[in-house]
Design an enzyme around this catalytic site. Structure first.
Site, short mmCIF file in Angstrom:
data_model
loop_
_atom_site.label_atom_id
_atom_site.label_comp_id
_atom_site.label_asym_id
_atom_site.label_seq_id
_atom_site.Cartn_x
_atom_site.Cartn_y
_atom_site.Cartn_z
N LYS A 221 40.39 40.12 41.29
CA LYS A 221 39.77 39.29 41.02
C LYS A 221 40.48 38.93 39.32
O LYS A 221 41.25 39.46 38.97
CB LYS A 221 38.16 39.55 40.87
N ARG A 255 35.09 47.74 47.10
CA ARG A 255 34.73 46.73 48.31
C ARG A 255 36.52 46.10 48.18
O ARG A 255 36.36 45.75 47.04
CB ARG A 255 34.06 45.58 48.43
#
Length: 272
Positions: A221, A255
Site C-alpha cells: 500500500k 491479506r
C-alpha cells in the site's frame, strides 16, 4: 478463536493468510495481471501452495478514485472465476471482496465461504441482513464514504477512539442480524492519511479489546511505497516489515499479494 468456512472450522490462534486475487483492470498493484484462466489458476495454485488458507477474490477496485463498476459487470467478472477455481481446487476457501448484498448472495450460493465488505454494511443496507441469512464469516472494515470520496474524509477527533466506537456499533448491528463470525479490518489506506495509517499500526493492539480477530491489509500500500519513495512493485520488503509489526500487535489475518513472504513473517514471529 475459530471461524466456520463451509463447515470447516478454521482456527485463528495461529495467524492465517488471505491471498489476494484481483479481477479488476485498475487495482493499484496487480490490476489486469490475470487476464485468462491459465494465469488465474497459476496464481491461485501458487498462493495456496505458499500457505494461503483462503483466496480473497475481488471484481471491484477499491483503490482511491476508482471507477464505479455496475453490479452486472462485477458479476460477469466474478462468477466464472468462482466456478473455475472450485472446479480446479475442490477444497478451496473463497472470500469475496464486495460491498453489494446481491453479489454476496450469489457468490455464497455458488460455493464461496466468506464475505469481505470494505464498507461494513454502509454502502448496501441489505448486506448485514444477507450475510446473517447466509451464516458465513463477515469481514467488517472501517472506511468513510466511498472509494471515490474517502481521501477527503480523513478528519478525526481521535482516530483510534473513533474506530473503536465505529466497530462497537457495527458489531452490535451485525450481531442483531445473526452474524456469528466477525473479523475486524481497520482499513489501512481507507479514509486515512499516511501518518494516520502509521498511528493506527502503532496502536493496532487496542482493537483487541473488542475480542474479535483483526485483519491487517498492508500489502504494497501507499503507506509503504510513498514513505520509502519507491513504487508498489518495489514494496515487498516494506510490506514484510509492516506485516511483522501487525502480527506483534495481535493481527490474526494478513491479506497479501505475496503469500510466501507473509508466511515467513508468521513463522518467525511465532518464535519470539
Amino acid at each position: 478463536m475459530t471461524i466456520n468456512c463451509n463447515g470447516k472450522l478454521i482456527s485463528l490462534e495461529t495467524p492465517k493468510i488471505m491471498g489476494i486475487l484481483n479481477l479488476t483492470p485498475d487495482s493499484f498493484y496487480d490490476g489486469g495481471s490475470y487476464k485468462n484462466e491459465q494465469e488465474i489458476l497459476q496464481q491461485t495454485e501458487k498462493m495456496l501452495a505458499d500457505g494461503a488458507f483462503c483466496i480473497d477474490v475481488g471484481a471491484y477496485s477499491s483503490r482511491p478514485n476508482a471507477k464505479d463498476v455496475s453490479t452486472k459487470e462485477e458479476l460477469q467478472r466474478l462468477m466464472p472465476v468462482i466456478e473455475l477455481l472450485q472446479k480446479e481446487f475442490p477444497d478451496i476457501i473463497l472470500s469475496i471482496d464486495t460491498f453489494r448484498s446481491e453479489i454476496a448472495r450469489k457468490a455464497i450460493d455458488n460455493g464461496a465461504a466468506i464475505i469481505n465488505d470494505i464498507s461494513g454494511g454502509s454502502l448496501d443496507e441489505l448486506m448485514m441482513k444477507t450475510v446473517g441469512e447466509l451464516k458465513v464469516p463477515y469481514i467488517l472494515m472501517h472506511m468513510r464514504g466511498t472509494p471515490k470520496t474517502m481521501q477527503s474524509l480523513t478528519q478525526y477527533d481521535d482516530l483510534l477512539q473513533d474506530m473503536i466506537y465505529y466497530f462497537s456499533n457495527k458489531v452490535t448491528e451485525a450481531r442483531s442480524f445473526g452474524i456469528h463470525d466477525i473479523i475486524l479490518d481497520p482499513g489501512f489506506g481507507f479514509a486515512k492519511t499516511t501518518s494516520q495509517n502509521f498511528e493506527l499500526l502503532k496502536n493496532l493492539s487496542l482493537l483487541n479489546m473488542l475480542e474479535l480477530p483483526v485483519l491487517a491489509g498492508l500489502s504494497r500500500k501507499s503507506m509503504v511505497y510513498k514513505t520509502l519513495e519507491i513504487s508498489a512493485n518495489e514494496a515487498l520488503n516494506g510490506t514484510s516489515v509492516l506485516n511483522t509489526l501487525a502480527l506483534q500487535q495481535g493481527a490474526k489475518l494478513l491479506r497479501v499479494h505475496d503469500v510466501k513472504e507473509a508466511k515467513e513473517c508468521i513463522d518467525l514471529v511465532a518464535q519470539l
